[in-house]
Design a protein around this motif. Structure first.
Motif, short mmCIF file in Angstrom:
data_model
loop_
_atom_site.label_atom_id
_atom_site.label_comp_id
_atom_site.label_asym_id
_atom_site.label_seq_id
_atom_site.Cartn_x
_atom_site.Cartn_y
_atom_site.Cartn_z
N LEU A 120 83.33 28.37 28.73
CA LEU A 120 83.25 29.43 27.71
C LEU A 120 84.46 30.20 27.84
CD1 LEU A 120 81.05 30.56 31.33
CD2 LEU A 120 80.02 30.10 29.12
N PRO A 121 84.20 31.48 26.98
CA PRO A 121 85.21 32.05 26.04
C PRO A 121 85.80 32.52 26.92
CG PRO A 121 83.18 32.56 25.09
CD PRO A 121 82.62 31.63 25.92
N ALA A 122 87.57 32.54 26.84
CA ALA A 122 87.91 34.11 27.20
C ALA A 122 86.92 35.36 27.86
CB ALA A 122 89.51 33.88 27.47
N PRO A 123 87.23 36.13 29.05
CA PRO A 123 86.75 37.11 29.18
C PRO A 123 87.39 38.23 28.61
CG PRO A 123 87.52 36.26 30.86
CD PRO A 123 88.23 35.25 29.87
N ASP A 124 88.74 37.89 27.79
CA ASP A 124 88.85 39.47 27.02
C ASP A 124 88.77 38.76 25.84
OD1 ASP A 124 90.84 39.87 28.59
OD2 ASP A 124 92.36 38.31 28.43
N ALA A 125 87.82 37.61 25.27
CA ALA A 125 87.82 37.80 23.59
C ALA A 125 86.01 38.23 23.50
CB ALA A 125 87.47 36.35 23.20
N LEU A 126 86.17 38.90 24.31
CA LEU A 126 84.47 39.31 24.26
C LEU A 126 84.34 41.21 24.06
CD1 LEU A 126 82.52 37.85 27.32
CD2 LEU A 126 82.35 37.71 24.13
N VAL A 127 85.59 41.45 24.69
CA VAL A 127 86.35 42.97 23.98
C VAL A 127 85.97 43.58 22.93
CG1 VAL A 127 87.99 44.81 25.41
CG2 VAL A 127 87.18 42.75 27.16
N ARG A 128 85.65 44.39 22.98
CA ARG A 128 85.41 45.07 21.34
C ARG A 128 86.18 46.53 21.77
NH1 ARG A 128 81.53 41.46 21.09
NH2 ARG A 128 82.22 39.39 19.57
N PRO A 129 86.93 47.18 20.49
CA PRO A 129 87.40 47.96 20.25
C PRO A 129 85.77 49.63 20.12
CG PRO A 129 87.77 47.31 18.52
CD PRO A 129 86.95 45.94 19.18
N TRP A 130 85.15 48.61 20.54
CA TRP A 130 83.32 50.00 20.36
C TRP A 130 83.50 51.51 20.95
CZ3 TRP A 130 81.21 52.92 24.08
CH2 TRP A 130 81.71 52.79 25.99
N ARG A 131 84.22 51.79 21.63
CA ARG A 131 84.64 53.24 22.36
C ARG A 131 85.27 53.81 21.04
NH1 ARG A 131 85.94 53.83 28.33
NH2 ARG A 131 84.41 53.33 29.03
N THR A 132 86.36 53.80 20.10
CA THR A 132 87.23 53.77 19.10
C THR A 132 86.22 54.01 18.12
OG1 THR A 132 89.37 52.89 19.91
CG2 THR A 132 88.65 53.68 17.88
N ALA A 133 85.98 52.42 17.58
CA ALA A 133 84.10 53.18 16.52
C ALA A 133 83.51 54.13 16.68
CB ALA A 133 84.15 51.49 16.33
N ALA A 134 82.59 54.02 17.88
CA ALA A 134 81.62 55.23 18.65
C ALA A 134 82.20 56.84 18.10
CB ALA A 134 81.40 55.50 19.95
N TYR A 135 83.74 57.11 18.85
CA TYR A 135 84.63 58.09 18.63
C TYR A 135 84.68 58.41 17.18
CZ TYR A 135 85.63 58.33 23.11
OH TYR A 135 85.48 58.55 24.51
N ILE A 136 84.59 57.91 16.34
CA ILE A 136 85.27 57.75 14.36
C ILE A 136 83.50 58.05 14.10
CG2 ILE A 136 85.67 56.67 12.68
CD1 ILE A 136 88.16 55.36 14.23
N ALA A 137 82.79 57.42 14.36
CA ALA A 137 81.21 57.32 14.16
C ALA A 137 81.32 58.89 14.55
CB ALA A 137 80.41 56.57 13.76
N VAL A 138 80.90 59.61 15.65
CA VAL A 138 80.99 60.54 16.27
C VAL A 138 81.86 62.26 15.22
CG1 VAL A 138 81.10 62.71 17.87
CG2 VAL A 138 80.18 60.41 17.91
#
Length: 105
Positions: free
Chosen positions: A5-23
């Motif tokens: 399985l891939p490492a759990p760190d690789a699954l973390v994406r910067p989705w919060r920053t992208a969501a804030y920028i979109a808002v």
């Protein structure tokens, strides 16, 4: 063959920053559209109100109880006393000495 399985760190994406920028971008666009639309709406309403006011002012008034316009010129009022017998009292209320006497003269 074993697939790890891939490492759990690789699954973390910067989705919060992208969501804030979109808002922030969406909020800016909304404010911009409201300003443009509100300006157009205010201009349209102002033009309608101005047109209605001009139409009301320029249209002739028709009343059921209106009578034909006949003006009678009133005679000039006649003075009851001649100027030589008219007395005027001038009072000084501004605090300058002699102002009333100068005005009376």
């Amino acid at each position: 063959m074993d697939h790890p399985l891939p490492a759990p760190d690789a699954l973390v994406r910067p989705w919060r920053t992208a969501a804030y920028i979109a808002v922030v971008v969406a909020a800016f666009e909304l404010v911009l559209l409201l300003a443009i639309g509100g300006g157009k709406l205010v201009g349209f309403v102002a033009d309608r109100i101005e047109g209605a006011a001009q139409q009301q002012v320029l249209s002739p008034q028709k009343r059921a109880d209106a009578q034909p316009a006949t003006r009678k010129l009133a005679a000039a009022p006649v003075a009851k006393k001649p100027r030589s017998r008219t007395v005027v009292m001038v009072l000084n209320g501004n605090g300058r000495t002699g102002a009333a006497a100068a005005t009376a003269a």
